[in-house]
Design a protein around this motif. Structure first.
Motif, short mmCIF file in Angstrom:
data_model
loop_
_atom_site.label_atom_id
_atom_site.label_comp_id
_atom_site.label_asym_id
_atom_site.label_seq_id
_atom_site.Cartn_x
_atom_site.Cartn_y
_atom_site.Cartn_z
N GLY A 105 39.53 36.42 42.43
CA GLY A 105 38.50 36.52 41.58
C GLY A 105 38.56 35.37 40.47
O GLY A 105 38.02 35.58 39.40
N SER A 106 39.27 34.53 41.04
CA SER A 106 39.09 33.22 40.23
C SER A 106 39.39 31.85 41.36
O SER A 106 39.37 31.80 42.68
CB SER A 106 40.03 32.30 39.86
OG SER A 106 41.17 32.12 40.04
N MET A 145 44.53 40.77 38.57
CA MET A 145 44.28 40.70 39.46
C MET A 145 45.06 40.33 40.14
O MET A 145 46.99 39.96 40.27
CB MET A 145 43.39 39.00 38.90
CG MET A 145 41.94 39.18 38.34
SD MET A 145 41.55 40.13 39.19
CE MET A 145 40.02 40.02 39.81
#
Length: 189
Positions: A105-106, A145
């Motif tokens: 997610g990053s 996450m």
């Protein structure tokens, strides 16, 4: 014709060896037993990995999980697997390899970091050196996450994808994460 057949067999053998088997391990950071310790030389944050699955098969026991930041500049994460579920059961020597660590997610990713693994008591331990970026990964878990550690150790061993998921939302866990982030940032300077 024989040369062409031989060349075809060599190509197939080379292609199949490049697709090494990969073991995927999924685990969650436990919140029931979570602890942060700090002194003038280091910060350690420990918990247990729970809900461990290896190739989608549930592992019955939990495993130690540790983050360490020190004034010596070493920042690492220790993840583990119970010995009865060891992905490299025949290996008795220490394994040294490199790993890629990626936060889902990053764009947070570190490639080629040192990884060492050894059997210790009733577990196989994996130590992954995160340089001075451990706070960034802890912040990622704080946000809920997951983080993946991937290694291709060679030496006839299966490749490993170890995915460590954040715990379910818990005020105590978030407090411990925040404390660890702040303290590790001090050591990263």
């Amino acid at each position: 014709m024989k040369l062409l057949t031989f060349m075809s067999l060599m190509f197939v053998a080379a292609a199949s060896s490049s697709f090494a088997e990969t073991t995927t391990v999924h685990a969650f950071i436990g919140t029931e037993w979570m602890e942060t310790k700090a002194n003038a030389l280091e910060v350690t944050w420990s918990s247990e990995l729970e809900g461990i699955e290896i190739h989608d098969e549930k592992v019955e026991s939990s495993s130690p999980f540790l983050l360490r930041c020190g004034d010596d500049g070493r920042q690492y994460v220790m993840i583990s697997i119970p010995a009865e579920d060891d992905i490299w059961p025949t290996v008795t020597e220490d394994v040294r390899a490199t790993a890629d660590v990626m936060a889902f997610g990053s764009d947070l990713e570190i490639t080629g970091v040192p990884l060492s693994s050894m059997k210790a008591g009733s577990h196989r331990l994996f130590f992954v050196d995160l340089g001075t970026r451990i706070s960034e990964f802890v912040r990622h878990w704080y946000s809920g996450m997951s983080v993946r550690v991937a290694t291709k150790p060679g030496q006839g061993l299966v490749d490993l994808n170890f995915i460590v998921a954040a715990p379910l939302p818990d005020a105590g866990a978030r407090e411990k994460f925040a404390e660890t982030i702040a303290l590790c940032q001090i050591f990263a300077r």
